[in-house]
Write a protein that holds these residues in place. Sequence first.
Motif, PDB file in Angstrom:
ATOM      1  N   THR A 664      33.193 -46.357 -48.753  1.00  0.00           N
ATOM      2  CA  THR A 664      34.744 -46.442 -48.883  1.00  0.00           C
ATOM      3  C   THR A 664      34.301 -47.268 -49.993  1.00  0.00           C
ATOM      4  O   THR A 664      35.430 -47.352 -50.910  1.00  0.00           O
ATOM      5  CB  THR A 664      35.646 -45.692 -48.597  1.00  0.00           C
ATOM      6  OG1 THR A 664      36.019 -47.064 -47.855  1.00  0.00           O
ATOM      7  CG2 THR A 664      35.074 -44.214 -48.318  1.00  0.00           C
ATOM      8  N   ARG A 752      42.809 -44.101 -55.157  1.00  0.00           N
ATOM      9  CA  ARG A 752      42.577 -43.288 -53.427  1.00  0.00           C
ATOM     10  C   ARG A 752      43.959 -42.080 -53.012  1.00  0.00           C
ATOM     11  O   ARG A 752      44.865 -41.686 -54.225  1.00  0.00           O
ATOM     12  CB  ARG A 752      42.820 -43.679 -52.441  1.00  0.00           C
ATOM     13  CG  ARG A 752      41.735 -45.044 -51.730  1.00  0.00           C
ATOM     14  CD  ARG A 752      42.721 -45.736 -50.994  1.00  0.00           C
ATOM     15  NE  ARG A 752      41.215 -47.288 -51.039  1.00  0.00           N
ATOM     16  CZ  ARG A 752      40.173 -47.744 -50.448  1.00  0.00           C
ATOM     17  NH1 ARG A 752      39.754 -46.115 -49.790  1.00  0.00           N
ATOM     18  NH2 ARG A 752      39.174 -48.724 -50.711  1.00  0.00           N
ATOM     19  N   ALA A 753      43.113 -40.442 -52.856  1.00  0.00           N
ATOM     20  CA  ALA A 753      44.264 -39.812 -53.059  1.00  0.00           C
ATOM     21  C   ALA A 753      43.224 -38.799 -52.292  1.00  0.00           C
ATOM     22  O   ALA A 753      42.511 -39.073 -51.218  1.00  0.00           O
ATOM     23  CB  ALA A 753      44.193 -39.243 -55.020  1.00  0.00           C
ATOM     24  N   GLU A 754      44.311 -37.889 -51.860  1.00  0.00           N
ATOM     25  CA  GLU A 754      44.117 -36.939 -51.001  1.00  0.00           C
ATOM     26  C   GLU A 754      44.186 -35.676 -51.043  1.00  0.00           C
ATOM     27  O   GLU A 754      45.203 -35.569 -52.994  1.00  0.00           O
ATOM     28  CB  GLU A 754      44.313 -37.188 -49.516  1.00  0.00           C
ATOM     29  CG  GLU A 754      45.932 -36.872 -49.164  1.00  0.00           C
ATOM     30  CD  GLU A 754      46.534 -37.155 -47.693  1.00  0.00           C
ATOM     31  OE1 GLU A 754      47.221 -35.966 -46.954  1.00  0.00           O
ATOM     32  OE2 GLU A 754      46.031 -38.108 -47.497  1.00  0.00           O
ATOM     33  N   ASP A 798      38.748 -35.366 -43.682  1.00  0.00           N
ATOM     34  CA  ASP A 798      39.854 -36.662 -43.030  1.00  0.00           C
ATOM     35  C   ASP A 798      39.415 -35.742 -41.227  1.00  0.00           C
ATOM     36  O   ASP A 798      39.983 -34.406 -41.813  1.00  0.00           O
ATOM     37  CB  ASP A 798      41.341 -36.388 -42.916  1.00  0.00           C
ATOM     38  CG  ASP A 798      42.173 -37.252 -42.053  1.00  0.00           C
ATOM     39  OD1 ASP A 798      42.375 -36.557 -40.842  1.00  0.00           O
ATOM     40  OD2 ASP A 798      42.506 -37.986 -42.689  1.00  0.00           O
ATOM     41  N   ARG A 801      43.629 -34.538 -39.859  1.00  0.00           N
ATOM     42  CA  ARG A 801      44.284 -33.781 -40.409  1.00  0.00           C
ATOM     43  C   ARG A 801      43.855 -32.134 -41.467  1.00  0.00           C
ATOM     44  O   ARG A 801      42.407 -32.645 -42.163  1.00  0.00           O
ATOM     45  CB  ARG A 801      45.884 -34.400 -41.545  1.00  0.00           C
ATOM     46  CG  ARG A 801      46.149 -35.278 -40.470  1.00  0.00           C
ATOM     47  CD  ARG A 801      47.484 -36.102 -41.406  1.00  0.00           C
ATOM     48  NE  ARG A 801      46.175 -37.029 -42.434  1.00  0.00           N
ATOM     49  CZ  ARG A 801      46.481 -37.163 -43.974  1.00  0.00           C
ATOM     50  NH1 ARG A 801      47.836 -36.621 -44.033  1.00  0.00           N
ATOM     51  NH2 ARG A 801      45.816 -38.197 -44.591  1.00  0.00           N
ATOM     52  N   CYS A 803      42.724 -32.047 -44.421  1.00  0.00           N
ATOM     53  CA  CYS A 803      43.152 -32.349 -45.820  1.00  0.00           C
ATOM     54  C   CYS A 803      41.529 -33.504 -46.461  1.00  0.00           C
ATOM     55  O   CYS A 803      41.125 -33.662 -45.046  1.00  0.00           O
ATOM     56  CB  CYS A 803      44.248 -33.053 -46.207  1.00  0.00           C
ATOM     57  SG  CYS A 803      44.092 -34.862 -45.457  1.00  0.00           S
ATOM     58  N   PHE A 804      41.128 -33.865 -47.567  1.00  0.00           N
ATOM     59  CA  PHE A 804      40.282 -34.075 -47.904  1.00  0.00           C
ATOM     60  C   PHE A 804      40.652 -35.989 -47.981  1.00  0.00           C
ATOM     61  O   PHE A 804      41.804 -35.934 -49.321  1.00  0.00           O
ATOM     62  CB  PHE A 804      39.204 -33.663 -49.364  1.00  0.00           C
ATOM     63  CG  PHE A 804      38.160 -33.451 -48.544  1.00  0.00           C
ATOM     64  CD1 PHE A 804      37.191 -33.120 -48.117  1.00  0.00           C
ATOM     65  CD2 PHE A 804      38.444 -31.714 -48.310  1.00  0.00           C
ATOM     66  CE1 PHE A 804      35.275 -32.541 -47.544  1.00  0.00           C
ATOM     67  CE2 PHE A 804      37.419 -30.694 -47.455  1.00  0.00           C
ATOM     68  CZ  PHE A 804      35.645 -31.171 -47.460  1.00  0.00           C
ATOM     69  N   GLN A 805      39.824 -37.038 -47.991  1.00  0.00           N
ATOM     70  CA  GLN A 805      40.785 -38.555 -48.463  1.00  0.00           C
ATOM     71  C   GLN A 805      39.700 -38.522 -50.192  1.00  0.00           C
ATOM     72  O   GLN A 805      38.020 -38.084 -49.323  1.00  0.00           O
ATOM     73  CB  GLN A 805      39.789 -39.130 -47.378  1.00  0.00           C
ATOM     74  CG  GLN A 805      40.712 -38.728 -46.202  1.00  0.00           C
ATOM     75  CD  GLN A 805      42.082 -39.409 -47.066  1.00  0.00           C
ATOM     76  OE1 GLN A 805      43.083 -40.266 -47.915  1.00  0.00           O
ATOM     77  NE2 GLN A 805      42.865 -38.809 -45.847  1.00  0.00           N
ATOM     78  N   VAL A 806      40.088 -38.311 -51.211  1.00  0.00           N
ATOM     79  CA  VAL A 806      39.440 -38.301 -52.070  1.00  0.00           C
ATOM     80  C   VAL A 806      39.466 -40.190 -52.916  1.00  0.00           C
ATOM     81  O   VAL A 806      40.568 -40.315 -52.811  1.00  0.00           O
ATOM     82  CB  VAL A 806      39.682 -37.342 -53.253  1.00  0.00           C
ATOM     83  CG1 VAL A 806      39.237 -37.729 -54.558  1.00  0.00           C
ATOM     84  CG2 VAL A 806      39.785 -35.902 -52.859  1.00  0.00           C
ATOM     85  N   ILE A 807      37.975 -40.938 -53.303  1.00  0.00           N
ATOM     86  CA  ILE A 807      38.283 -41.950 -53.690  1.00  0.00           C
ATOM     87  C   ILE A 807      37.249 -42.350 -54.327  1.00  0.00           C
ATOM     88  O   ILE A 807      35.855 -41.936 -54.929  1.00  0.00           O
ATOM     89  CB  ILE A 807      37.740 -42.933 -52.306  1.00  0.00           C
ATOM     90  CG1 ILE A 807      38.007 -42.584 -51.018  1.00  0.00           C
ATOM     91  CG2 ILE A 807      37.944 -44.586 -52.934  1.00  0.00           C
ATOM     92  CD1 ILE A 807      37.493 -42.071 -49.891  1.00  0.00           C
ATOM     93  N   LYS A 824      39.514 -33.679 -56.619  1.00  0.00           N
ATOM     94  CA  LYS A 824      40.721 -33.005 -56.097  1.00  0.00           C
ATOM     95  C   LYS A 824      40.496 -31.777 -56.340  1.00  0.00           C
ATOM     96  O   LYS A 824      40.861 -30.264 -56.083  1.00  0.00           O
ATOM     97  CB  LYS A 824      41.738 -34.050 -56.636  1.00  0.00           C
ATOM     98  CG  LYS A 824      42.548 -34.921 -55.855  1.00  0.00           C
ATOM     99  CD  LYS A 824      43.101 -35.400 -56.477  1.00  0.00           C
ATOM    100  CE  LYS A 824      44.626 -35.026 -56.117  1.00  0.00           C
ATOM    101  NZ  LYS A 824      45.629 -35.665 -56.183  1.00  0.00           N
TER     102      LYS A 824
END
Length: 834
Positions: A664, A752-754, A798, A801, A803-807, A824
């Motif tokens: 990343t 970066r977001a999730e 992740d 957790r 969720c997904f990390q989106v970069i 997303k």
Amino acid sequence: MKALIMAGGFGTRLRPLTTHVPKPMVPVGNVPIMEHTVRLLRRHGFTDLEALLHFLPETITTHFGDGRGFGVALTYVTPTADLGTAGAVKFALGARTEPILVISGDVLTDFDLAAAVAFHRERRAEATMVLTRVEHPLSYGIVITDGAGRITRFLEKPAWGEVFSDTINTGIYVLEPSVFDLVPPQRECDFGKELFPALLAAGRPLYGYVAEGSWRDVGDLVEYRVAHLDVLQGKLRVEIPGQKLPGTPHDIRLDDFAQVHSAARLTGAVIVGRGARVEAGCRVADSVLGPGAVVGEGAEITGSVLWEGAQVGSGAVLKEVVVGRRAVVRAKAFLAEGVAVGDFSTIGEGSVVKANVKIWPYKEVEDGATLAVSLVWGERWSRSLFGRYGVTGLANIEVSPEFASKLGAAFGAHLGKRRVVLTSRDHHKTSRMINRAFMAGLLSVGVDVQDLGVAPIPLVRYQIPALGLAGGTHVRKSPYDPQLLDIKFFDPRGLDCSPGREKAVERLFFREDFSRAPMEETGVLSFPHSGTDRYRDGLLRTVDREVVRRGRIRMVLDYAFGPASAVFPSILGELGVEVISLNAYLDEARITKTREEFQRSLDQLSNIVRTLGADVGVLLDTGGEKVFLVDEKGELVPGDLALALLVLLAMRTHPAGTVVVPITASQTVDRLAEEHGFAVLRSRGSPRALAEAALSPGVVLVGEELGGFIFPAFQPAFDAMAAVVKLLEMMARLEIRLHQLLREVPESHVTRAEVPCPNERKGVVMRRLLEQTKGQTVELVEGVRVRMGEDWVAAIPDSDRACFQVIGESADRERARALVEELKERIAAWREGP
């Protein structure tokens, strides 16, 4: 006479069942406890009711409404403050002048309440306690009365040495309005602690009526199951929905639309709720199945309670268990005595949940896992004890001394007798307690222990290979959550333990497949004293001291109240660095930082650098692993830019080699490498993966965007002190400062977001993403990274957790944001779709 129902209880000791429901609404025999109370009151002529609410009041008001559906008139009141039991009743009464009956909405009883009122009136009492006799009176107020029923002695919740009767206060009272003269307005006052002792001391007519019948305080999970047995066996006479099944010697009750297969076997007393289904081959004994519950083929349920919509898979075994609303127990799972499963949780196929474990709502136990400790905080308990930071759990709840001792024994048994382990900790008192328990476990299986005590993590890692030890551990308060504790494990190289080693330890832990050492073979505990000197000398051998001295660098250094403050000053002194130190002492209350506190620390550092005209500002994390930078202008250097600057400095001061960064990391690193003849190796972003990559030949620097840097020439692990020393050396060698370097870093923008995604849908999302990106340049080092020329976007599930990390990255800021937002939206659609 009006009746007041005390219905404000949290039901703390009934958790996890009461996490999302107030205690009065917990079902017994498929009917909320408070509904049993309302029916009892109506049966004895009380139809004017008021409920005193506090916790989740809407749950109660929605169920009962105005009471007409239950044959009563019901109103509600909620105190504006915590006034205690007597204070709350006075608040509810207002200016009323008639007597009142007070009853708890979270106890079960079939007492004749009309008889208690008649007794009160006959005795002309001001206050009458309804009493009963129990075998274990310690948890209640105990009472002695004379022949006429007048109370002569009362003591709230005595110790055994103070027990003078088995007659207890049931929490049901008949009260004249005059007693509330002794209750101060808008102040906390309790019946048992203040009001009744005051009435007794004043000689006012306080009576006790010993009631006939049954009474059960549903105070904890054991009492909850016992209350069901009382109902099933007819000891407690309450109204239960459904009709008794004819033609059977057992007391089997079926509510409307319940289905029991002819090949199912029901024994003892069983209640099958409305619309519930029991399939072929099931064995159900002395249990209650809630409305809509499903018991799969061949399942065995004994002495258990299933709430509304609970599902039990084929061949599962439940023994004296409570399963919450819409929770799922999959096929062939085994739940031992005393287990409580919270609402909407899932117990995986073939998993084992050991005795007395509590699983909070919305948690998941994976297929085949064994759960031996309560699952409270995290989202799931998987097959593995180990997570991203070692073994993590609620301090002194999940990670208790007993747990730590057993874990230490499992780790020691894996290593073998007479091996030597280095232990350490941070400076929190709970870490000290858990570390000592862990050491006891190691010693108990014949492993020798060298305890460093309070030490920064990099120093601990360095000692293990330097001394040729079998491994090491570090106990710390989580830097991310003030309720959690981490136990980190290190292999003989000082790296985080491999997944294979973690699995081996976990198998020993769950199976308890290890033997304790005989008395003469237990381990030996020692306390090494030269660890700091060894680390300092090793680090100084990797740096050109004269170059750093000639640089005459002035640095502001924030130690973040961590143990590096006891190690780093002597190293910096040897290098002749002028240091302005901040927070250079231990403070256990400052180990964990919120996002806001961390930002305030950076802002303070920035202001001081600017004010003093320093050359650089550095903030260490508490464990001494991560470093955060402020340049000579007092400007914070963000993580992506800090990585680029360290990479540029390393490339300009070292022969051509390799730098390692996460998948990343910005493409800026690749551009700098191309300019300087370096190679770039992209790795997974976990500390273990980056450390493993650091061992590859020719690696000069390993770095990540979150402040972690490795200089393999010293040791292959995140080390903030080593990173700072090397930073100072490189700046001094080039006679340059960080802000001056900025113009030489190619501009790029990383966003970066999730996005939330249930764990069970992550695989679907990954598959759909790969299908959608066929023919594009895709990298699968970690997650899915899609390259589009110089731009790219990545989705990484992740590990901890749901969720997904989106970069995403682009030379254009808006383009980077658009890439992330588009992915997303796709993930959000895929997680819902087929």
